[in-house]
Design an enzyme around this catalytic site. Structure first.
Site, PDB file in Angstrom:
ATOM      1  N   LYS A  35      35.000  24.572  16.713  1.00 52.14           N
ATOM      2  CA  LYS A  35      35.173  25.449  17.882  1.00 52.14           C
ATOM      3  C   LYS A  35      35.321  26.896  17.411  1.00 52.14           C
ATOM      4  CE  LYS A  35      40.115  24.351  17.843  1.00 52.14           C
ATOM      5  NZ  LYS A  35      41.181  23.578  18.517  1.00 52.14           N
ATOM      6  N   ARG A 130      49.870  20.088  27.397  1.00 49.87           N
ATOM      7  CA  ARG A 130      48.730  20.957  27.643  1.00 49.87           C
ATOM      8  C   ARG A 130      47.719  20.092  28.385  1.00 49.87           C
ATOM      9  NH1 ARG A 130      46.448  24.036  22.408  1.00 49.87           N
ATOM     10  NH2 ARG A 130      45.544  21.978  22.256  1.00 49.87           N
ATOM     11  N   TYR A 259      47.089  57.362  11.141  1.00 55.61           N
ATOM     12  CA  TYR A 259      47.611  57.546  12.497  1.00 55.61           C
ATOM     13  C   TYR A 259      49.115  57.282  12.531  1.00 55.61           C
ATOM     14  CZ  TYR A 259      42.847  57.515  14.393  1.00 55.61           C
ATOM     15  OH  TYR A 259      41.546  57.806  14.693  1.00 55.61           O
ATOM     16  N   MET A 307      40.630  51.649  13.426  1.00 56.68           N
ATOM     17  CA  MET A 307      39.552  50.828  13.984  1.00 56.68           C
ATOM     18  C   MET A 307      38.542  50.395  12.912  1.00 56.68           C
ATOM     19  SD  MET A 307      36.850  51.602  17.048  1.00 56.68           S
ATOM     20  CE  MET A 307      37.959  51.636  18.422  1.00 56.68           C
TER      21      MET A 307
END
Ligand code: PLP
Length: 368
Positions: A35, A130, A259, A307
């Site tokens: 998956k 679930r 940053y 990023m």
């Protein structure tokens, strides 16, 4: 030249890890769980790396179709089953096995027309809460499925909440197995309980747990569900996320990096800029000190991941230069270790590798 960031998928390690699964659970058939684009590795690579699996299991119907188109002829299992009545046509056309976890799915199968027999995995909720039927509803669900003419084999299935921690105080594997056996009492059919955690602990669980089919995911990719390291379990990393230093800054004491200026040098140091950022899937919340390998030597992340880039400490790496090789995780740096530093799990890091990262394939055994 393309940006130097790439994810190399190691087919030989995939085969090795699959062999580890078989060694842990002799006699059980293996669904290779693919998956989420094979935990970020790409379905084509998984198809080759897990060519010896008895079947492949995934969530995405379009992925299952693609695997058929790529030539996979063995069983395919949809782990969440189908989502709407029209999906029954996919089961029929592509010969897919389906999990069945709710009455709505049973109704879809009852109303469908099949041109060939279909195999299903009936799922029991043994405490994960679930998907699945509660143990006291299980026999009734089974009877409804059994009454559908097209349904051939019904495998009985459940999923463990805490297979990484056998003696979990809230819900142990053994307690889930006990509930499973109670709910499945008197019902014939193959059984499928174990994920990677269950497979890795099969020896300790031998008295309580047996499987006809196991469903390992993370261990096939050289990660672990928690607890012990991949090395301890004899697993090899199947993905190396690697890049290069693309810039170097010499900074003085008191200067900051990146940053938010969150990292401040306490002495003069060299900072390496690596072409890999959160838009590539590297976790933005990875803190200072998260391990990184430069030129084969372990160093650490400094400053905030941005990023497209991240910054690393090159102190003690006098030979490092623009073009030096960087390993973010993989060979020599287990993904679980990076995940641990970043407060997440290896699963999330591998699944998050972004489409813009070049995927390459390596096969040290030159198989076939
Ligand atoms: C994802 C998944 C698995 C594999 O789990 P791992 O912890 O990666 O081994 C097995 N079974 C089901 C139903 C799943 O959704």
């Amino acid at each position: 030249m393309p940006r130097p960031l790439s994810a190399t998928v190691h087919l030989d390690s995939m085969r090795h890890n699959l062999a580890r699964v078989r060694a842990c659970t002799p006699g059980a058939k293996v669904w290779g769980v693919v998956k989420a684009n094979a935990y970020g590795h790409g379905l084509e690579h998984a198809l080759r790396g897990f060519a010896d699996a008895d079947g492949l299991a995934l969530i995405e119907t379009e992925g299952a179709v693609r695997l058929r188109e790529l030539g996979w002829t063995r069983p395919l299992l949809l782990l969440e089953g189908i989502f709407e009545p029209a999906d029954t046509a996919l089961l029929d056309q592509y010969g897919l096995n389906s999990a069945v976890h709710c009455v709505e799915q049973i109704a879809m199968l009852e109303q469908a027309r099949f041109s060939r027999p279909i195999d299903v995995h009936l799922k029991m909720n043994t405490g994960m809460n679930r998907l699945g039927f509660r143990p006291d509803q299980f026999a009734h669900a089974w009877q409804r499925l059994r009454a559908i003419a097209a349904v051939r084999e019904i495998t009985l299935m459940t999923h463990f909440a805490n297979a990484d921690e056998l003696e979990h105080p809230r819900l142990s594997v053994r307690e889930q197995v006990r509930r499973f056996c109670a709910g499945a009492d008197g019902i014939d059919g193959p059984r499928s309980l174990s994920n990677s955690g269950g497979v890795l602990h099969q020896a300790e669980l031998a008295a309580d747990l047996s499987n006809d089919w196991v469903r390992p995911g993370i261990m096939l990719y050289g990660g672990t569900p928690g607890g012990n390291t991949a090395d301890h379990f004899g697993l090899r990393p199947t993905m190396t996320l690697a890049s290069e230093i693309i810039g170097i800054q010499e900074i003085g004491a008191g200067e900051t990096v990146g940053y938010g200026s969150r990292f401040e040098a306490t002495e003069p140091m060299r900072i390496g800029v690596v072409a890999c950022g959160y838009a590539d899937g590297y976790p933005r919340h990875a803190p200072h000190g998260t391990p990184v390998i430069v030129d084969g030597v372990r160093t650490r992340l400094v400053g905030r991941v941005s990023m497209d880039m991240m910054t690393v400490d090159l102190s003690g790496l006098a030979g490092a230069r623009v073009g030096s090789k960087v390993v973010l995780w993989g060979a020599g740096l287990p993904v679980d270790e990076v995940a641990d530093a970043a407060g997440t799990i290896g699963y999330e890091l591998m699944c998050a590798v972004a489409p813009r990262v070049r995927m390459m394939e390596a096969d040290l055994e030159n198989h076939g």
